[in-house]
Design a protein around this motif. Structure first.
Motif, PDB file in Angstrom:
ATOM      1  N   VAL A   1     -10.537 -22.215  -5.972  1.00 14.03           N
ATOM      2  CA  VAL A   1      -9.667 -22.648  -4.881  1.00 14.03           C
ATOM      3  C   VAL A   1      -9.053 -24.015  -5.213  1.00 14.03           C
ATOM      4  N   GLY A   2      -7.833 -24.264  -4.698  1.00 10.40           N
ATOM      5  CA  GLY A   2      -7.168 -25.547  -4.911  1.00 10.40           C
ATOM      6  C   GLY A   2      -6.299 -25.877  -3.714  1.00 10.40           C
ATOM      7  N   PRO A   3      -5.749 -27.098  -3.679  1.00 11.41           N
ATOM      8  CA  PRO A   3      -5.003 -27.541  -2.497  1.00 11.41           C
ATOM      9  C   PRO A   3      -3.774 -26.677  -2.147  1.00 11.41           C
ATOM     10  N   TYR A   4      -3.032 -26.204  -3.155  1.00  7.30           N
ATOM     11  CA  TYR A   4      -1.862 -25.380  -2.812  1.00  7.30           C
ATOM     12  C   TYR A   4      -2.290 -24.058  -2.191  1.00  7.30           C
ATOM     13  N   GLN A   5      -3.404 -23.500  -2.718  1.00  7.78           N
ATOM     14  CA  GLN A   5      -3.892 -22.247  -2.140  1.00  7.78           C
ATOM     15  C   GLN A   5      -4.309 -22.458  -0.685  1.00  7.78           C
ATOM     16  N   LEU A   6      -4.992 -23.568  -0.403  1.00  6.23           N
ATOM     17  CA  LEU A   6      -5.434 -23.808   0.977  1.00  6.23           C
ATOM     18  C   LEU A   6      -4.246 -23.980   1.914  1.00  6.23           C
ATOM     19  N   GLN A   7      -3.241 -24.735   1.454  1.00  5.56           N
ATOM     20  CA  GLN A   7      -2.058 -24.914   2.300  1.00  5.56           C
ATOM     21  C   GLN A   7      -1.352 -23.583   2.534  1.00  5.56           C
ATOM     22  N   ALA A   8      -1.303 -22.747   1.488  1.00  4.19           N
ATOM     23  CA  ALA A   8      -0.679 -21.433   1.635  1.00  4.19           C
ATOM     24  C   ALA A   8      -1.483 -20.578   2.610  1.00  4.19           C
ATOM     25  N   ALA A   9      -2.815 -20.675   2.527  1.00  3.77           N
ATOM     26  CA  ALA A   9      -3.662 -19.891   3.424  1.00  3.77           C
ATOM     27  C   ALA A   9      -3.419 -20.300   4.882  1.00  3.77           C
ATOM     28  N   ILE A  10      -3.258 -21.601   5.105  1.00  4.70           N
ATOM     29  CA  ILE A  10      -2.976 -22.088   6.461  1.00  4.70           C
ATOM     30  C   ILE A  10      -1.628 -21.532   6.942  1.00  4.70           C
ATOM     31  N   ALA A  11      -0.624 -21.601   6.058  1.00  2.43           N
ATOM     32  CA  ALA A  11       0.692 -21.072   6.424  1.00  2.43           C
ATOM     33  C   ALA A  11       0.604 -19.575   6.724  1.00  2.43           C
ATOM     34  N   ALA A  12      -0.242 -18.862   5.967  1.00  4.99           N
ATOM     35  CA  ALA A  12      -0.383 -17.425   6.174  1.00  4.99           C
ATOM     36  C   ALA A  12      -1.000 -17.132   7.546  1.00  4.99           C
ATOM     37  N   VAL A  13      -2.007 -17.926   7.942  1.00  3.73           N
ATOM     38  CA  VAL A  13      -2.627 -17.709   9.255  1.00  3.73           C
ATOM     39  C   VAL A  13      -1.577 -17.889  10.361  1.00  3.73           C
ATOM     40  N   HIS A  14      -0.759 -18.924  10.238  1.00  2.51           N
ATOM     41  CA  HIS A  14       0.322 -19.116  11.219  1.00  2.51           C
ATOM     42  C   HIS A  14       1.277 -17.920  11.219  1.00  2.51           C
ATOM     43  N   ASP A  15       1.693 -17.504  10.018  1.00  2.00           N
ATOM     44  CA  ASP A  15       2.728 -16.475   9.920  1.00  2.00           C
ATOM     45  C   ASP A  15       2.239 -15.113  10.385  1.00  2.00           C
ATOM     46  N   GLU A  16       0.921 -14.893  10.284  1.00  2.73           N
ATOM     47  CA  GLU A  16       0.403 -13.576  10.630  1.00  2.73           C
ATOM     48  C   GLU A  16       0.107 -13.446  12.123  1.00  2.73           C
TER      49      GLU A  16
END
Lengths: 124, 397
Positions: free
Chosen positions: B274-289
Motif C-alpha cells: 500500500v502507498g499514499p496514492y493508493q489510499l487517496q484513490a481508495a478514499i475517492a472510490a468510496v465517495h464515488d461509489e
C-alpha cells in the motif's frame, strides 16, 4: 505562484543613485543584468520606474476627469520599480527579493498575486 | 487527429534520436522542428505511410545539420561525413518512454522545470500551450525548458540503477499529480484554448502504467485521477459557481471512469504494497461509489485517512481526516482535535467553519468562512467561501 515585488526608493537612495559616476551606474545596471540571468524562468517581468516627479495622478469624479502632477511631496518613499515573479513558494520569493541589488537602500514589499486555480471540491 | 498522432509519436521519435546521437537538448530541438514540418506538410500532402519513420528521418536530418553547423565552426567535417539518417528499422525499446520520463523529472531540475519539460518532451505540448495552461508568459516557460535542457547536458540516457528507480519514479508521479491538480483546480471559462491538463496528466499516467504494470503507486495515481476527474461534470453549477461534493448531482458523474478507477485501485490494493496514492484513490472510490452523499461510508473513509496519516502525514491529510471524523463521531470531537493541531492554513478555517456549521454555530462558521476568504490566494475559492459565509447566516436552523 505569482508574487509582485515592489521596490520603494527614498530620498537617500535616490540621491545615492544620482551621485554615482557613469561607471558606477553602468556597474549597477550590470549587477541587475546578472541578477536577471540567474532568475530565468522565475522572472516574468520587471521594470524600473521613471523619477517620481514625472508621476501624474488621475482623478475620475462626477464632475469629470482631471489629472494633477506628481505624488504628494511629503511622501518620502516612492515606488521605484517592480518585479513580477513566478516561483514555487513565498519563501523563494522572499529570497529573491532580498537579493535585489537595491534592497540594502530601499524598502521591499512582496505581495502574493491572486490566482485562478483553487480546489473547492475537497470533500466538504 | 494528426495532432494526437504526432503527440503519441513524440517520445518514441525523441528517444530514437537521443539513443543514436546523444545530447538530449539538441535532439529535442530537432524533434520540435520535425514536428513543425509535419504540422505543415501532412495536412496538405496526407499522412505518410510510416509517420514515425518520417519524423525520425526528418529530425535526424535536422540534428545532423546542427552538427554540420557546429562542425563547420570546429572543422570536423570528416566525422560528420560518416553520419547518415538512420534506416527505418529503428525500433525503440519498451523502456524508452520511461527513460525519457525519468530524465525529464531528473533530481537536478526544479519542480516547475520538470513539469514544463515533461509536458513538452513527453506530452508533446508546445511552449505556448504550456504557458497558456499555467497562465504565465511564453518566454517564462521557454526559459524554463531551455535551462532544464542545459542542465541535463551530459546526463546519461539510460534507466537509473535499480536501487534509485523507486525514488525516481516517485518524482515522475509527483510531477504528473501536480499537472493533474493544476488542471483539476483551474477555474474554467476564463482561459480560451487552455490545454486540458487533467486529460494530459491522465494520458501520461496511462503511459506510465503500461510501462510499470506491477507498480501499485502508479496504478493508485491513475485511479485517483480517474476517480477525481469523474466528478468534473458536477463540480460547477450552471452559473459557474462550484458545487461542493455533498451537493453534487451524482447522475452527472462519469460512470465508466468510476468503474475503471475502482477496478484499478481494488486490484492494486489486493496485489501490491500500500502507498499514499493508493489510499487517496481508495478514499475517492468510496465517495464515488456512494449513490447519495448520505450513503457515504464515512467509517471506511476514516480508516483510510488514519492509515494515510501514518504513512504520509501532512496538514491536508490532518484536515480531511477531521471532516471524516466529524461525519463518524460528530463535530465536537473533531473540533477539539482541530484545536489540538497547529495547522495554520486557510483550509483549517474552512474545516473549522464546516464543523461549527454542523454543531449549530452559524455565526462562528460565518466568521471562519470570511477569514478563509481573506486568506486564500485563489479567486474562485474566495468567491466560494464568501458565498458559503452568506449562506450559513441565511439558513434556517
Amino acid at each position: 505562484m505569482k508574487y509582485l515585488v515592489l521596490i520603494y526608493g527614498n530620498p537617500a537612495s535616490r540621491a545615492a543613485w544620482a551621485g554615482m559616476t557613469d561607471e558606477q551606474k553602468a556597474e549597477g545596471l550590470r549587477a541587475y543584468q546578472r541578477f536577471h540571468e540567474e532568475l530565468e524562468g522565475e522572472r516574468i517581468v520587471s521594470e524600473r520606474l521613471a523619477a517620481p516627479e514625472l508621476t501624474k495622478q488621475v482623478h475620475v469624479r462626477t464632475d469629470g476627469v482631471s489629472t494633477t502632477d506628481g505624488p504628494f511631496a511629503e511622501i518620502k518613499e516612492q515606488l521605484a520599480g517592480f518585479y513580477l515573479l513566478e516561483c514555487d513558494s513565498e519563501a523563494r520569493a522572499l529570497e529573491i527579493a532580498a537579493r535585489i541589488p537595491e534592497a540594502p537602500f530601499a524598502t521591499i514589499e512582496v505581495r502574493p498575486v491572486m490566482g485562478l486555480t483553487g480546489d473547492v471540491d475537497f470533500e466538504l | 487527429m494528426i495532432d494526437s498522432l504526432l503527440r503519441d509519436l513524440i517520445p518514441q521519435v525523441l528517444t530514437a534520436l537521443v539513443r543514436r546521437y546523444g545530447d538530449f537538448g539538441k535532439c529535442e530541438d530537432a524533434v520540435q522542428e520535425a514536428l513543425l514540418a509535419a504540422a505543415v506538410q501532412w495536412p496538405k500532402d496526407g499522412v505518410p505511410d510510416n509517420p514515425k519513420a518520417w519524423l525520425i528521418t526528418t529530425a535526424s536530418r535536422r540534428r545532423i545539420e546542427m552538427w554540420r553547423n557546429e562542425a563547420a565552426r570546429i572543422r570536423r567535417e570528416e566525422t560528420v561525413a560518416a553520419l547518415e539518417p538512420p534506416s527505418f528499422e529503428l525500433v525503440p525499446q519498451q523502456d524508452d518512454t520511461l527513460t525519457l520520463l525519468l530524465l525529464c523529472c531528473h533530481p537536478a531540475l526544479t519542480r516547475p522545470s520538470q513539469v514544463a519539460l515533461t509536458l513538452r518532451a513527453v506530452g508533446g505540448l508546445t511552449t505556448a500551450e504550456i504557458a497558456r495552461a499555467y497562465l504565465v508568459p511564453e518566454p517564462t516557460i521557454g526559459q524554463r525548458i531551455s535551462r532544464a535542457k542545459h542542465k541535463l547536458r551530459g546526463a546519461e540516457f539510460a534507466l537509473p540503477p535499480q536501487d534509485e528507480l523507486p525514488e525516481r519514479v516517485a518524482a515522475v508521479l509527483q510531477v504528473l499529480y501536480l499537472v493533474f491538480t493544476e488542471g483539476h483546480t483551474a477555474s474554467s471559462g476564463d482561459a480560451v484554448n487552455r490545454v486540458e491538463l487533467t486529460a494530459e496528466a491522465i494520458r501520461l499516467a496511462r503511459q506510465l502504467r503500461a510501462l510499470l504494470p506491477a507498480d501499485g503507486e502508479v496504478a493508485g495515481l491513475l485511479a485517483l485521477m480517474l476517480l477525481t476527474d469523474a466528478r468534473r461534470p458536477a463540480r460547477t453549477g450552471a452559473d459557474g459557481i462550484p458545487v461542493p461534493l455533498a451537493e453534487q448531482d451524482r447522475a452527472l458523474w462519469d460512470a465508466s471512469a468510476i468503474a475503471e478507477g475502482s477496478a484499478l485501485i481494488e486490484h492494486a490494493l489486493a496485489t501490491t504494497p500500500v502507498g499514499p496514492y493508493q489510499l487517496q484513490a481508495a478514499i475517492a472510490a468510496v465517495h464515488d461509489e456512494a449513490p447519495t452523499a448520505d450513503a457515504t461510508d464515512w467509517p471506511q473513509i476514516l480508516v483510510l485517512y488514519d492509515l494515510l496519516q501514518q504513512i504520509a502525514p501532512g496538514p491536508m491529510v490532518t484536515l480531511n481526516r477531521l471532516v471524516a471524523l466529524a461525519s463518524v463521531e460528530g463535530p465536537a470531537l473533531a473540533l477539539s482535535e482541530l484545536d489540538g493541531t497547529d495547522v495554520d492554513h486557510y483550509r483549517a478555517d474552512v474545516v473549522r467553519a464546516h464543523l461549527l456549521e454542523l454543531s449549530g454555530d452559524p455565526r462562528g462558521a460565518h466568521d471562519c468562512y470570511v477569514r478563509a476568504a481573506q486568506r486564500t490566494l485563489s479567486l474562485p475559492e474566495r468567491e466560494y467561501f464568501e458565498s458559503r459565509a452568506l449562506r450559513v447566516m441565511s439558513e434556517k436552523p
